[in-house]
Design an enzyme around this catalytic site. Structure first.
Site, PDB file in Angstrom:
ATOM      1  N   LYS A  73       0.773  -1.134  -0.108  1.00 51.76           N
ATOM      2  CA  LYS A  73       0.022   0.054  -0.017  1.00 51.76           C
ATOM      3  C   LYS A  73       1.042   1.223  -0.003  1.00 51.76           C
ATOM      4  CE  LYS A  73      -4.412  -1.400   1.782  1.00 51.76           C
ATOM      5  NZ  LYS A  73      -4.332  -2.821   2.352  1.00 51.76           N
TER       6      LYS A  73
ATOM      7  N   GLU B  92      -9.538   7.108   5.089  1.00 52.69           N
ATOM      8  CA  GLU B  92     -10.306   6.292   5.800  1.00 52.69           C
ATOM      9  C   GLU B  92      -9.782   5.143   6.027  1.00 52.69           C
ATOM     10  OE1 GLU B  92     -11.026   4.151   2.731  1.00 52.69           O
ATOM     11  OE2 GLU B  92     -11.440   6.197   2.488  1.00 52.69           O
TER      12      GLU B  92
ATOM     13  N   SER C 104       1.415  -9.945  -0.708  1.00 53.25           N
ATOM     14  CA  SER C 104       1.155  -8.336  -0.659  1.00 53.25           C
ATOM     15  C   SER C 104       1.511  -7.682   0.565  1.00 53.25           C
ATOM     16  CB  SER C 104      -0.201  -8.007  -0.890  1.00 53.25           C
ATOM     17  OG  SER C 104      -1.127  -8.882  -0.006  1.00 53.25           O
TER      18      SER C 104
END
Ligand SMILES: *Cc1c(COP(=O)(O)O)cnc(C)c1O
Length: 416
Positions: free
Chosen positions: A84, A106, A373
């Site tokens: 991310k 968020e 990931s």
């Protein structure tokens, strides 16, 4: 309409946010062509985040499963422990270009919040992260890290007090403060241009895989497997290979506790077309078109929607979808940890659970690349729970007792 992928995607946002989305799109179109921007982005990926991440041959697992050769792309070695950070760094640079002073986000599980807080600290943005009250209680360690990084975490106390209420609170903030604030969206979803820019930023993963595997094997893989929440890690590793028809692309969804409504987050098991949270895609919904409750052992896959480009590539039969259950995920987690020395995030363990099924039925000259990931550190509470680890529970109980003792010994009413 802009930002379409077949019938999916688009920009279904409140009138007041359209100028901000257009500004972001314009800024991105210029940045994409600007060598200085690309250079700065790459220097952050290599000099700050820790790229390139390794592509590791899983020798033990390959021998154990007795079929295709398995490689792991280890995105868990990025700073903050997952992929991310890559699109957060990209968006932070865009926010800087637009002269924004503040980032908002968020977060459900808190991982996107930690990545946003990290880039805020790095670039000197003010940072506010919205999180449902229920999630704040569940994800205390991520809340703690966001605060250490200097972010303000605002618990949202309306609605179901989870992710979708946090989204609403963040949107309200954005509408109010749109002049100096960038809404940092955490996956390949939401209104245009977010799905496109996050995919482009993440696409470095697939390009690295192509060159790393070329050095080791002299060719492209036969299969690539990635878990799919919103689609950012999957599109990251897939997009370079979409035009290469010989590479099969497999997305793994969260099968949760089974196929019943509310027990999983597999959008292709019962999901329907809808327009929710600013984009058109496949969503798990009830009869009235409200988003359905979902369940997954992994917080990052526990989401009723899916990125529009992923949905489109599924329709085009370019990506095949499967799902695996929570139980299979815990088994895969153990197998990978014990046999390869890689502790995967529970999201990534979904992709591992599928390779365990696929590798044995393929010939030994086939090559599979699995996207890991993220790393599993963040999941310590969930995993210890799932494995019913007694010693860990005793440790927690002792910690509580110790803290109580300290509190009792602390002198009262003495402010110095
Ligand atoms: C958030 C997250 C995911 C799911 O999000 P995508 O956008 O689908 O990639 C997967 N793995 C990890 C480790 C995550 O943190």
């Amino acid at each position: 309409m802009k930002g379409r992928f077949g019938i999916y995607g688009g920009r279904y946002a409140p009138e007041m946010l359209i100028p901000a989305l257009e500004e972001l799109e314009e800024t991105y179109i210029h940045a994409k062509k600007d060598k200085r921007f690309q250079k700065e982005f790459l220097s952050l990926l290599y000099g700050f985040s820790g790229r390139p991440t390794p592509l590791t041959f899983a020798k033990n697992l390959t021998v154990m499963l007795g079929g295709a050769k398995i490689y792991f792309k280890n995105e868990g070695l990025n700073i903050t422990g997952a992929h991310k950070i890559t699109h957060c760094l990209g968006q932070a640079l865009l926010a800087k270009r637009m002269g924004k002073k503040r980032l908002i986000a968020e977060t459900g599980a808190g991982q996107h919040g930690v990545a946003t807080a990290t880039v805020s600290a790095k670039f000197g943005f003010e940072c506010t992260v919205y999180m449902g009250e229920v999630d704040v209680a569940r994800q205390r360690s991520n809340v703690f890290w966001m605060q250490q990084l200097g972010a303000k975490v605002i618990p949202v106390s309306f609605g179901s007090r989870t992710l979708k209420d946090a989204v609403n609170a963040a949107l309200k903030d954005w509408i109010t403060n749109v002049k100096d604030t960038h809404y940092l969206l955490g996956s390949t979803l939401g209104p245009h241009p977010f799905p496109t820019i996050n995919r482009d930023f993440q696409s470095i993963v697939g390009r690295e895989v192509a060159s790393q595997l070329n050095k080791m094997e002299g060719r492209d893989p036969d299969y690539i497997i990635a878990c799919v929440g919103g689609g950012s890690n999957a599109m990251g590793i897939f997009s370079h290979f979409i035009k290469k028809k010989g590479v099969a692309l497999i997305g793994v969804e969260a099968g949760g506790k089974g196929k019943r409504f509310g027990m999983h987050a597999a959008r292709f098991n019962g999901g329907r077309v809808g327009i929710i949270e600013g984009y058109k895609s496949i969503f798990l919904q009830d009869k009235d078109g409200n988003v359905a409750p979902t369940h997954s052992i992994s917080a990052g896959l526990d989401y009723p929607g899916i990125g529009p480009e992923v949905a489109y590539l599924k329709d085009k039969q370019r990506i095949t979808f499967v799902s695996v259950t929570d139980r299979e995920v815990v088994d895969a987690f153990r197998l990978l940890s014990r046999n390869e020395g890689i502790i995967p995030a529970l999201e990534s363990a979904h992709a591992v659970a599928h390779v365990i099924k696929l590798a044995p039925i393929l010939a030994k000259d086939k090559i599979i690349v699995v996207n890991i990931s993220g790393r599993g550190d963040k999941d310590i509470f969930t995993i210890a729970d799932a494995l019913k680890d007694k010693e860990w529970n005793e440790f927690l109980e002792n910690k509580v007792k110790e803290n109580k003792k300290h509190e009792q010994n602390r002198p009262k009413n003495k402010r110095t």
